[in-house]
Design a protein around this motif. Structure first.
Motif, mmCIF file in Angstrom:
data_model
loop_
_atom_site.group_PDB
_atom_site.id
_atom_site.type_symbol
_atom_site.label_atom_id
_atom_site.label_comp_id
_atom_site.label_asym_id
_atom_site.label_seq_id
_atom_site.Cartn_x
_atom_site.Cartn_y
_atom_site.Cartn_z
ATOM 1 N N ALA A 3 -14.205 4.765 -23.458
ATOM 2 C CA ALA A 3 -13.453 4.412 -24.669
ATOM 3 C C ALA A 3 -12.190 5.256 -24.739
ATOM 4 C CB ALA A 3 -14.315 4.621 -25.917
ATOM 5 N N GLY A 4 -11.158 4.739 -24.170
ATOM 6 C CA GLY A 4 -9.890 5.446 -24.170
ATOM 7 C C GLY A 4 -9.153 5.195 -25.464
ATOM 8 N N VAL A 5 -9.256 6.116 -26.396
ATOM 9 C CA VAL A 5 -8.587 5.976 -27.679
ATOM 10 C C VAL A 5 -7.249 6.694 -27.571
ATOM 11 C CG1 VAL A 5 -8.709 6.456 -30.135
ATOM 12 C CG2 VAL A 5 -10.795 5.874 -28.870
ATOM 13 N N GLY A 6 -6.189 5.956 -27.698
ATOM 14 C CA GLY A 6 -4.857 6.539 -27.612
ATOM 15 C C GLY A 6 -4.009 5.808 -26.591
ATOM 16 N N GLU A 7 -2.810 6.302 -26.441
ATOM 17 C CA GLU A 7 -1.828 5.681 -25.557
ATOM 18 C C GLU A 7 -2.206 5.848 -24.090
ATOM 19 O OE1 GLU A 7 2.902 6.203 -24.430
ATOM 20 O OE2 GLU A 7 1.869 7.768 -25.551
ATOM 21 N N LEU A 8 -2.178 4.743 -23.349
ATOM 22 C CA LEU A 8 -2.346 4.808 -21.902
ATOM 23 C C LEU A 8 -0.997 5.114 -21.267
ATOM 24 C CD1 LEU A 8 -4.578 1.842 -20.637
ATOM 25 C CD2 LEU A 8 -5.093 4.266 -20.565
ATOM 26 N N VAL A 9 -1.005 5.999 -20.288
ATOM 27 C CA VAL A 9 0.176 6.251 -19.478
ATOM 28 C C VAL A 9 -0.220 6.083 -18.019
ATOM 29 C CG1 VAL A 9 1.307 7.790 -21.131
ATOM 30 C CG2 VAL A 9 -0.177 8.752 -19.369
ATOM 31 N N ALA A 10 0.778 5.858 -17.193
ATOM 32 C CA ALA A 10 0.531 5.633 -15.774
ATOM 33 C C ALA A 10 1.040 6.816 -14.967
ATOM 34 C CB ALA A 10 1.225 4.343 -15.339
ATOM 35 N N GLY A 66 0.767 -1.242 0.000
ATOM 36 C CA GLY A 66 0.000 0.000 0.000
ATOM 37 C C GLY A 66 0.796 1.289 0.000
ATOM 38 N N ALA A 67 2.116 1.246 -0.255
ATOM 39 C CA ALA A 67 2.922 2.464 -0.204
ATOM 40 C C ALA A 67 2.865 3.286 -1.479
ATOM 41 C CB ALA A 67 4.381 2.121 0.107
ATOM 42 N N GLY A 68 2.310 2.734 -2.558
ATOM 43 C CA GLY A 68 2.233 3.466 -3.810
ATOM 44 C C GLY A 68 0.970 3.138 -4.570
ATOM 45 N N LEU A 69 0.497 4.101 -5.336
ATOM 46 C CA LEU A 69 -0.672 3.932 -6.195
ATOM 47 C C LEU A 69 -0.280 4.302 -7.607
ATOM 48 C CD1 LEU A 69 -2.029 4.635 -3.332
ATOM 49 C CD2 LEU A 69 -3.953 5.352 -4.705
ATOM 50 N N THR A 70 -0.948 3.680 -8.566
ATOM 51 C CA THR A 70 -0.778 4.024 -9.967
ATOM 52 C C THR A 70 -2.158 4.108 -10.592
ATOM 53 O OG1 THR A 70 1.345 2.880 -10.064
ATOM 54 C CG2 THR A 70 0.265 3.335 -12.163
#
Length: 162
Positions: free
Chosen positions: A130-137, A46-50
């Motif tokens: 509808a996420g059209v395009g590059e996913l980034v975190a 639980g120390a990080g979220l993305t």
């Protein structure tokens, strides 16, 4: 929340589930930018979220994160209105992995089921997400968290284990 704070298991389960996710930040003039996210994962312990966002939809938000590294993310379960906000001050943009792409696909399916509980047709949910395009975190460490569910408890600080 202290620097070594962690998201507890119950909250981690909630924010990784079928919840609406909105990520927000602000620029140097305090003008907000926000975008709908496409899923969340909590690091073991639980120390990080993305959170995952579509880069083309989040240009301003990503620019602000590069500038000030601050982020606030609100997670809301539509069928119950339960809401939690988590903030971070060390946000960074990282490439989405193959695991993240699978997470986003599963997230969309879970939201179809969740929103069906309140009568939203599947086609509308799929169009919304509808996420059209590059996913980034966007990865960050939680620095504070709050109950945001409407009612007398709204705004209460969530205590986080160390």
């Amino acid at each position: 929340m202290p620097a070594d704070a962690r998201i507890d298991d119950e909250t981690a389960g909630f924010i990784q589930g079928a919840v609406s996710i909105i990520a927000a930040t602000r620029n140097a003039e305090h003008r907000p930018a926000l975008v709908r996210a496409q899923g969340c994962r909590v690091d073991p312990g639980g120390a990080g979220l993305t959170v995952l966002v579509v880069a083309d939809q989040a240009t301003e938000l990503l620019d602000d994160i590069r500038d000030n590294r601050r982020v606030a993310v609100v997670f809301t379960r539509p069928s119950t209105h339960r809401s939690v906000q988590v903030k971070g001050e060390d946000a960074r943009i990282v490439a989405a992995s193959a695991q993240d792409l699978a997470l986003a696909a599963g997230y969309r399916d879970a939201m179809v089921a969740e929103l069906a509980l309140i009568g939203v047709p599947e086609a509308r949910v799929r169009a919304l997400l509808a996420g059209v395009g590059e996913l980034v975190a966007i990865a960050f460490s939680p620095t504070s968290a709050f109950v945001q569910t409407p009612g007398p408890d709204a705004g209460r600080v969530l205590e986080m284990p160390r």
